[in-house]
Design a protein around this motif. Structure first.
Motif, PDB file in Angstrom:
ATOM      1  N   GLY A 277       1.083  -0.701   0.057  1.00 15.23           N
ATOM      2  CA  GLY A 277       0.070  -0.195   0.388  1.00 15.23           C
ATOM      3  C   GLY A 277       0.922   1.595  -0.263  1.00 15.23           C
ATOM      4  O   GLY A 277       0.572   1.836  -0.922  1.00 15.23           O
ATOM      5  N   THR A 278       1.798   1.389   0.555  1.00 13.35           N
ATOM      6  CA  THR A 278       2.662   2.257   0.835  1.00 13.35           C
ATOM      7  C   THR A 278       4.605   1.514   0.664  1.00 13.35           C
ATOM      8  O   THR A 278       4.376   1.271   1.564  1.00 13.35           O
ATOM      9  CB  THR A 278       2.622   3.045   1.867  1.00 13.35           C
ATOM     10  N   THR A 279       4.962   2.367   0.058  1.00 14.23           N
ATOM     11  CA  THR A 279       6.209   2.159  -0.038  1.00 14.23           C
ATOM     12  C   THR A 279       7.759   3.716  -0.212  1.00 14.23           C
ATOM     13  O   THR A 279       6.941   4.605  -0.063  1.00 14.23           O
ATOM     14  CB  THR A 279       6.638   1.563  -1.555  1.00 14.23           C
ATOM     15  N   LEU A 280       8.700   3.039   0.846  1.00 16.68           N
ATOM     16  CA  LEU A 280       9.017   3.951   1.042  1.00 16.68           C
ATOM     17  C   LEU A 280      10.204   3.944   0.379  1.00 16.68           C
ATOM     18  O   LEU A 280      11.373   2.597   0.553  1.00 16.68           O
ATOM     19  CB  LEU A 280       9.491   3.990   2.601  1.00 16.68           C
ATOM     20  N   PHE A 281      10.931   4.941  -0.192  1.00 16.24           N
ATOM     21  CA  PHE A 281      12.520   4.753  -0.921  1.00 16.24           C
ATOM     22  C   PHE A 281      13.607   5.688  -0.424  1.00 16.24           C
ATOM     23  O   PHE A 281      12.863   6.378   0.244  1.00 16.24           O
ATOM     24  CB  PHE A 281      12.263   5.825  -2.209  1.00 16.24           C
ATOM     25  N   VAL A 282      14.609   4.938  -0.052  1.00 15.55           N
ATOM     26  CA  VAL A 282      15.723   6.005   0.583  1.00 15.55           C
ATOM     27  C   VAL A 282      17.235   5.615   0.164  1.00 15.55           C
ATOM     28  O   VAL A 282      17.095   4.823   0.078  1.00 15.55           O
ATOM     29  CB  VAL A 282      15.546   5.856   2.213  1.00 15.55           C
ATOM     30  N   THR A 283      16.847   6.282  -0.228  1.00  9.82           N
ATOM     31  CA  THR A 283      19.107   6.649  -0.454  1.00  9.82           C
ATOM     32  C   THR A 283      19.731   7.770   0.080  1.00  9.82           C
ATOM     33  O   THR A 283      19.308   8.904   0.128  1.00  9.82           O
ATOM     34  CB  THR A 283      18.494   7.633  -2.575  1.00  9.82           C
ATOM     35  N   VAL A 284      20.607   7.695  -0.072  1.00 13.67           N
ATOM     36  CA  VAL A 284      21.959   8.016   0.713  1.00 13.67           C
ATOM     37  C   VAL A 284      23.462   7.575  -0.063  1.00 13.67           C
ATOM     38  O   VAL A 284      23.098   6.774  -1.311  1.00 13.67           O
ATOM     39  CB  VAL A 284      22.243   7.199   1.991  1.00 13.67           C
ATOM     40  N   GLY A 285      24.003   9.669   0.194  1.00 19.38           N
ATOM     41  CA  GLY A 285      25.303   9.373  -1.263  1.00 19.38           C
ATOM     42  C   GLY A 285      26.394  10.358  -0.238  1.00 19.38           C
ATOM     43  O   GLY A 285      26.242  10.961   0.743  1.00 19.38           O
ATOM     44  N   ALA A 286      27.007  10.649  -0.937  1.00 20.19           N
ATOM     45  CA  ALA A 286      28.238  11.084  -0.859  1.00 20.19           C
ATOM     46  C   ALA A 286      27.498  12.591   0.018  1.00 20.19           C
ATOM     47  O   ALA A 286      26.477  12.918  -0.723  1.00 20.19           O
ATOM     48  CB  ALA A 286      29.096  12.151  -1.858  1.00 20.19           C
ATOM     49  N   GLY A 287      28.353  13.758   0.861  1.00 19.79           N
ATOM     50  CA  GLY A 287      28.415  14.290   0.976  1.00 19.79           C
ATOM     51  C   GLY A 287      27.796  14.992   2.413  1.00 19.79           C
ATOM     52  O   GLY A 287      27.989  15.993   2.804  1.00 19.79           O
ATOM     53  N   VAL A 288      27.169  13.983   3.236  1.00 21.32           N
ATOM     54  CA  VAL A 288      26.119  12.870   3.075  1.00 21.32           C
ATOM     55  C   VAL A 288      25.174  13.710   3.019  1.00 21.32           C
ATOM     56  O   VAL A 288      24.559  14.850   3.828  1.00 21.32           O
ATOM     57  CB  VAL A 288      25.869  12.352   4.518  1.00 21.32           C
ATOM     58  N   THR A 289      24.741  13.220   1.715  1.00 20.39           N
ATOM     59  CA  THR A 289      23.045  13.291   0.827  1.00 20.39           C
ATOM     60  C   THR A 289      22.263  12.451   1.359  1.00 20.39           C
ATOM     61  O   THR A 289      22.651  11.286   1.108  1.00 20.39           O
ATOM     62  CB  THR A 289      23.403  13.750  -0.429  1.00 20.39           C
ATOM     63  N   VAL A 290      20.696  12.659   1.387  1.00 19.15           N
ATOM     64  CA  VAL A 290      19.821  12.072   2.081  1.00 19.15           C
ATOM     65  C   VAL A 290      18.271  12.499   0.392  1.00 19.15           C
ATOM     66  O   VAL A 290      18.117  13.092   1.074  1.00 19.15           O
ATOM     67  CB  VAL A 290      19.982  11.523   3.319  1.00 19.15           C
ATOM     68  N   ALA A 291      18.039  11.226   0.001  1.00 23.69           N
ATOM     69  CA  ALA A 291      17.237  11.583  -0.852  1.00 23.69           C
ATOM     70  C   ALA A 291      15.702  11.039  -0.365  1.00 23.69           C
ATOM     71  O   ALA A 291      16.129   9.187  -0.344  1.00 23.69           O
ATOM     72  CB  ALA A 291      16.966  12.178  -2.432  1.00 23.69           C
ATOM     73  N   ALA A 292      14.724  10.997  -0.308  1.00 16.65           N
ATOM     74  CA  ALA A 292      13.164   9.927   0.226  1.00 16.65           C
ATOM     75  C   ALA A 292      12.046  10.430  -0.848  1.00 16.65           C
ATOM     76  O   ALA A 292      12.117  11.714  -0.592  1.00 16.65           O
ATOM     77  CB  ALA A 292      13.588   9.547   1.609  1.00 16.65           C
TER      78      ALA A 292
END
Length: 304
Positions: A277-292
């Motif tokens: 029903g609900t999907t959560l996307f979480v990504t991380v990278g250099a920076g540190v940067t987080v995008a969700a």
């Protein structure tokens, strides 16, 4: 109205980023029930390109390889394909998804493709390159119902920028016959993984709060595969059961920009994405940067 995910694919092997991205894109389009000519927008989010190429944009080369509305202006009665690169490291896929959503969600564009691929630009001379060669792609289309991405967020924590550094510098002794060559050097600090988990958990908690959701409301968690064991560590930190993670092969734990696409592909192939029903996307990278991002899904097979 929304942006529905129709299919995803990944490609692996001892090839360059361009070929792997092409292979993943072709398979993805076939799985999603689309042709290359359907594409209104194509974004490449890969970072480490063949021979460190900077121009032209790899997205335009992928577009040409796929045969997606070549030439300008479009033929009478047809549309073009708007293609470009974005670079946001391990968070590139979610950044690209947010951009595509602004076109596809309201119906300005009907079909979009996000591609991401990485491979060691120069295996004989690169130093410290930690990522497995892989390409990934997922295709989205406009829908008139409530299916699709519902919320995005991104934050960078510059106090940790030194935990992962990638630089290209001239080495006068490198290359064929030692005549000099640009060399990619990657340095990763041991503290990177914990910093990624800590900040990803903080950003995600805030995102869920803004959406009036709690970890128990998440049916599926799709994340970056790097740093190693990031998906499991983040799930534990958030209090999301490990059973809500897609089963991604252990050897894919060192994928970079294509990592979340590998997880998405696994979830679709297993049927878990269709039932979430609900999907959560979480990504991380250099920076540190987080995008969700948060995504409301319906059964893909029922929409084709």
């Amino acid at each position: 109205m929304g942006t529905r995910i129709d299919g995803a694919a990944t490609a692996y092997g001892r090839h360059g980023a361009l070929r792997l991205s092409d292979d993943a894109a072709r398979t993805c389009l076939a799985r999603g029930g689309h042709r290359a000519g359907d594409l209104d927008i194509l974004i490449n989010a890969g970072m480490y390109k063949d021979r460190n190429i900077a121009e032209p944009a790899l997205a335009s080369i992928i577009q040409d390889d796929l045969g997606a509305n070549r030439g300008h202006p479009p033929r009478l009665g047809h549309h073009g394909t708007f293609s470009f690169d974005i670079q946001n490291g391990g968070c590139g896929v979610i950044t690209a998804a947010q951009l595509v959503d602004t076109f596809v969600g309201p119906g300005t564009a009907q079909v979009g493709l996000i591609v991401a691929g990485d491979a060691d630009p120069a295996p004989r001379t690169s130093r410290g390159f930690p990522f497995a060669p892989a390409g990934g792609a997922f295709v989205v289309s406009h829908t008139d119902d409530a299916t699709g991405f519902t919320r995005f967020t991104q934050r960078t924590f510059p106090e940790h920028q030194a935990l992962f550094e990638a630089n290209v510098r001239w080495d006068p002794d490198a290359g064929f016959l030692g005549r000099g060559k640009n060399v990619l050097e990657i340095v990763e600090a041991p503290e990177l993984a914990e910093a990624c988990v800590e900040h990803a958990a903080d950003v995600t908690t805030q995102l869920l709060g803004e959406a009036d959701l709690r970890p128990r409301d998440i049916d599926l968690l799709i994340t970056s595969q790097y740093p190693l064991r990031f998906p499991e560590r983040l799930a534990r930190r958030l209090g999301i059961p490990l059973t809500h993670l897609p089963q991604v092969a252990p050897e894919l734990g060192t994928l970079h920009t294509a990592g979340p696409i590998a997880a998405l592909e696994a979830a679709i192939e297993s049927g878990r994405f269709a039932s979430a029903g609900t999907t959560l996307f979480v990504t991380v990278g250099a920076g540190v940067t987080v995008a969700a991002a948060l995504y409301r899904a319906t059964d893909i097979s029922s929409t084709r």
